[in-house]
Motif scaffolding. Sequence first.
Motif, PDB file in Angstrom:
ATOM      1  N   ARG A   1       0.819  -1.203   0.000  1.00 18.19           N
ATOM      2  CA  ARG A   1       0.000   0.000   0.000  1.00 18.19           C
ATOM      3  C   ARG A   1       0.857   1.259   0.000  1.00 18.19           C
ATOM      4  N   GLU A   2       1.881   1.298   0.841  1.00 16.01           N
ATOM      5  CA  GLU A   2       2.723   2.493   0.935  1.00 16.01           C
ATOM      6  C   GLU A   2       3.517   2.738  -0.353  1.00 16.01           C
ATOM      7  N   CYS A   3       3.991   1.666  -0.981  1.00 15.31           N
ATOM      8  CA  CYS A   3       4.708   1.833  -2.252  1.00 15.31           C
ATOM      9  C   CYS A   3       3.767   2.351  -3.338  1.00 15.31           C
ATOM     10  N   ALA A   4       2.534   1.849  -3.346  1.00 12.70           N
ATOM     11  CA  ALA A   4       1.543   2.351  -4.307  1.00 12.70           C
ATOM     12  C   ALA A   4       1.235   3.818  -4.045  1.00 12.70           C
ATOM     13  N   GLN A   5       1.170   4.183  -2.768  1.00 15.19           N
ATOM     14  CA  GLN A   5       0.928   5.585  -2.424  1.00 15.19           C
ATOM     15  C   GLN A   5       2.083   6.473  -2.885  1.00 15.19           C
ATOM     16  N   ALA A   6       3.299   5.967  -2.801  1.00 15.69           N
ATOM     17  CA  ALA A   6       4.456   6.734  -3.262  1.00 15.69           C
ATOM     18  C   ALA A   6       4.384   6.970  -4.766  1.00 15.69           C
ATOM     19  N   VAL A   7       3.997   5.941  -5.527  1.00 14.20           N
ATOM     20  CA  VAL A   7       3.836   6.102  -6.973  1.00 14.20           C
ATOM     21  C   VAL A   7       2.690   7.061  -7.272  1.00 14.20           C
ATOM     22  N   ASP A   8       1.581   6.934  -6.514  1.00 14.50           N
ATOM     23  CA  ASP A   8       0.457   7.861  -6.678  1.00 14.50           C
ATOM     24  C   ASP A   8       0.926   9.313  -6.499  1.00 14.50           C
ATOM     25  N   ALA A   9       1.683   9.533  -5.431  1.00 10.99           N
ATOM     26  CA  ALA A   9       2.148  10.889  -5.121  1.00 10.99           C
ATOM     27  C   ALA A   9       3.071  11.415  -6.214  1.00 10.99           C
ATOM     28  N   ALA A  10       3.975  10.556  -6.684  1.00 13.21           N
ATOM     29  CA  ALA A  10       4.902  10.969  -7.739  1.00 13.21           C
ATOM     30  C   ALA A  10       4.163  11.283  -9.030  1.00 13.21           C
ATOM     31  N   ALA A  11       3.166  10.458  -9.353  1.00  8.35           N
ATOM     32  CA  ALA A  11       2.391  10.681 -10.577  1.00  8.35           C
ATOM     33  C   ALA A  11       1.593  11.983 -10.497  1.00  8.35           C
ATOM     34  N   ALA A  12       1.029  12.271  -9.326  1.00  9.15           N
ATOM     35  CA  ALA A  12       0.247  13.497  -9.165  1.00  9.15           C
ATOM     36  C   ALA A  12       1.134  14.739  -9.228  1.00  9.15           C
ATOM     37  N   ALA A  13       2.347  14.616  -8.748  1.00 14.06           N
ATOM     38  CA  ALA A  13       3.252  15.776  -8.704  1.00 14.06           C
ATOM     39  C   ALA A  13       3.975  16.016 -10.016  1.00 14.06           C
ATOM     40  N   LEU A  14       3.983  15.013 -10.902  1.00 15.58           N
ATOM     41  CA  LEU A  14       4.796  15.087 -12.118  1.00 15.58           C
ATOM     42  C   LEU A  14       4.435  16.279 -13.003  1.00 15.58           C
ATOM     43  N   GLY A  15       3.154  16.429 -13.325  1.00 16.43           N
ATOM     44  CA  GLY A  15       2.750  17.495 -14.245  1.00 16.43           C
ATOM     45  C   GLY A  15       3.122  18.878 -13.757  1.00 16.43           C
ATOM     46  N   PRO A  16       2.733  19.241 -12.535  1.00 11.88           N
ATOM     47  CA  PRO A  16       3.090  20.569 -12.032  1.00 11.88           C
ATOM     48  C   PRO A  16       4.597  20.802 -11.936  1.00 11.88           C
ATOM     49  N   TRP A  17       5.343  19.770 -11.556  1.00 11.62           N
ATOM     50  CA  TRP A  17       6.802  19.939 -11.441  1.00 11.62           C
ATOM     51  C   TRP A  17       7.430  20.094 -12.829  1.00 11.62           C
ATOM     52  N   ALA A  18       6.996  19.295 -13.787  1.00  9.88           N
ATOM     53  CA  ALA A  18       7.529  19.408 -15.147  1.00  9.88           C
ATOM     54  C   ALA A  18       7.203  20.768 -15.754  1.00  9.88           C
ATOM     55  N   ALA A  19       6.074  21.358 -15.336  1.00 10.95           N
ATOM     56  CA  ALA A  19       5.661  22.653 -15.875  1.00 10.95           C
ATOM     57  C   ALA A  19       6.423  23.823 -15.265  1.00 10.95           C
ATOM     58  N   ARG A  20       7.126  23.571 -14.162  1.00  4.78           N
ATOM     59  CA  ARG A  20       7.918  24.642 -13.555  1.00  4.78           C
ATOM     60  C   ARG A  20       8.991  25.121 -14.529  1.00  4.78           C
ATOM     61  N   ALA A  21       9.294  26.387 -14.490  1.00  2.00           N
ATOM     62  CA  ALA A  21      10.376  26.913 -15.322  1.00  2.00           C
ATOM     63  C   ALA A  21      11.686  26.252 -14.916  1.00  2.00           C
ATOM     64  N   PRO A  22      12.550  25.943 -15.876  1.00  2.00           N
ATOM     65  CA  PRO A  22      13.844  25.336 -15.530  1.00  2.00           C
ATOM     66  C   PRO A  22      14.595  26.121 -14.467  1.00  2.00           C
ATOM     67  N   ARG A  23      14.528  27.439 -14.526  1.00  2.00           N
ATOM     68  CA  ARG A  23      15.231  28.242 -13.526  1.00  2.00           C
ATOM     69  C   ARG A  23      14.687  27.985 -12.133  1.00  2.00           C
ATOM     70  N   GLU A  24      13.397  27.797 -11.991  1.00  2.00           N
ATOM     71  CA  GLU A  24      12.826  27.516 -10.666  1.00  2.00           C
ATOM     72  C   GLU A  24      13.345  26.191 -10.139  1.00  2.00           C
ATOM     73  N   ARG A  25      13.336  25.171 -10.992  1.00  2.00           N
ATOM     74  CA  ARG A  25      13.865  23.877 -10.552  1.00  2.00           C
ATOM     75  C   ARG A  25      15.339  24.006 -10.180  1.00  2.00           C
ATOM     76  N   ALA A  26      16.069  24.783 -10.959  1.00  2.00           N
ATOM     77  CA  ALA A  26      17.496  24.970 -10.702  1.00  2.00           C
ATOM     78  C   ALA A  26      17.736  25.634  -9.356  1.00  2.00           C
ATOM     79  N   GLU A  27      16.941  26.631  -9.038  1.00  2.00           N
ATOM     80  CA  GLU A  27      17.160  27.353  -7.780  1.00  2.00           C
ATOM     81  C   GLU A  27      16.852  26.483  -6.568  1.00  2.00           C
ATOM     82  N   ILE A  28      15.872  25.607  -6.685  1.00  2.00           N
ATOM     83  CA  ILE A  28      15.579  24.674  -5.594  1.00  2.00           C
ATOM     84  C   ILE A  28      16.737  23.709  -5.398  1.00  2.00           C
ATOM     85  N   LEU A  29      17.276  23.185  -6.502  1.00  2.00           N
ATOM     86  CA  LEU A  29      18.432  22.290  -6.382  1.00  2.00           C
ATOM     87  C   LEU A  29      19.633  23.021  -5.804  1.00  2.00           C
TER      88      LEU A  29
END
Length: 475
Positions: free
Chosen positions: A40-68
């Motif tokens: 269940r927990e592993c499935a929840q982790a995949v669920d969370a990653a799948a839900a977060a993928l679109g918004p994170w991919a849509a972030r400007a590269p500079r925003e992702r860079a600054e977080i890193l």
Amino acid sequence: MKIRSELFIGGEWVAGTATLPVQDPALGETITEVAVAGERECAQAVDAAAAALGPWAARAPRERAEILRRAYELMTDEADEIARLIVRENGKVFADAKSEVVYAAEFFRWFAEEAVRIKGDYRLAPGGDKRIIVTHQPIGVSLLITPWNFPAAMATRKIGPALAAGCSVVLKPATETPLTALAIADVLARAGVPGGVVNVVVAAPTAQRVREMLHDPRVTNLSFTGSTEVGRVLLHEAADQVVRTLMELGGNAPFLVLADADVRAAVAGAMVAKLRNGGAACTAANRFYVHGSVADEFTAEFARAMAALKVGSGLDPANQIGSLVSTTERGKVADLVDQAVGAGARPVTGGTILDGPGAFYPPTVLAGIAPDADILDVEIFGPVAPIVVFDSDDEAVARANATPYGLISYVYTGDFRRGLQIAERLDSGMVALNRGVLSDPAAPFGGFKQSGLGREGGFDGIHEFLETKYIAADI
């Protein structure tokens, strides 16, 4: 820094289905109990990653860079604390652990820079009928599996490029060293990584949980560092869903000392190449091939240097060699040495398990190794150096290449041109020429043959987490 022992899913610290103890291999004591993820927990982790993928991919590269970049700064500021945690759960000495943390943080800095430099292509087709447009987009939810020997660096070497590319991830660290991975998740959360972009699960039973995640159609990419044997199994599992794979697998690194080598420099390089992380590294020099004209001198000086090292708890700064990660791993190393000695090898120094508690094994140099000795076919993963004497460069290259592995090779010579010629003949993805260490976040890391698929680090690393898209457009 608080020691985290829960699962990290969807930006939250959550309990698992059970717990397992994390041991200090030097003291034989339990550090803490860490939460274990079930189905269940592993499935929840995949669920969370799948839900977060679109918004994170849509972030400007500079925003992702600054977080890193912020994650790099936090890891750098807290390097001593993270290093002490690595010492406790892994056993390596503090100097090695601190070096690892500094190296690990550099992956966040390097890929923060690469996030804004993903290249595309725009040109007129040769036939003149269209424009060729080539772009790149995140491959998607990526499953990352890391080993125990470098619990910080192996995690950041995968997380850094994945996040820079716009992917979300589920990280499954080794059960021996999960606390460092959880500490890195905490760093990333504080750096501003949105919930669900990075998830960390200590899964059990490991094989079943990984199999389930690889068969989830939302998981499109697998990045694995570990043994070739496990890599083969994962390749089979990944085939069912045609999951793209990056494999950094086993090594059997030859260390060549040619007739014209500076012996003192070669010994100094051998100490680094053999003993990084106490020899528990896929890049560790595993087989020493030394020209007959310098073999006695090299063996004597190398053995003296090895014998002078102080072995003990990694938290004591006076110690230079820590424990192996477990008594089981120590037993494997001891068995290899015993078998080699039984076959005629001679211990010049070391060769027997140390008295007292802890998973310690002494730095060991073995002379009189036959060219076909069994120990030369195995990744030792400990502070043991078998030495084989050779007569010609052709013989040395042939023996170095006589393995199904091809991760890294080391060459020492007084003639740079000769060294380059030898390096080009060696069947390995990386060659250290007159150096005992070569890993760098800015360079492509990976091997030939059964040592892996793909490259981590350098300009190549981010492309392991990107898909190439071609668009044909009318003029």
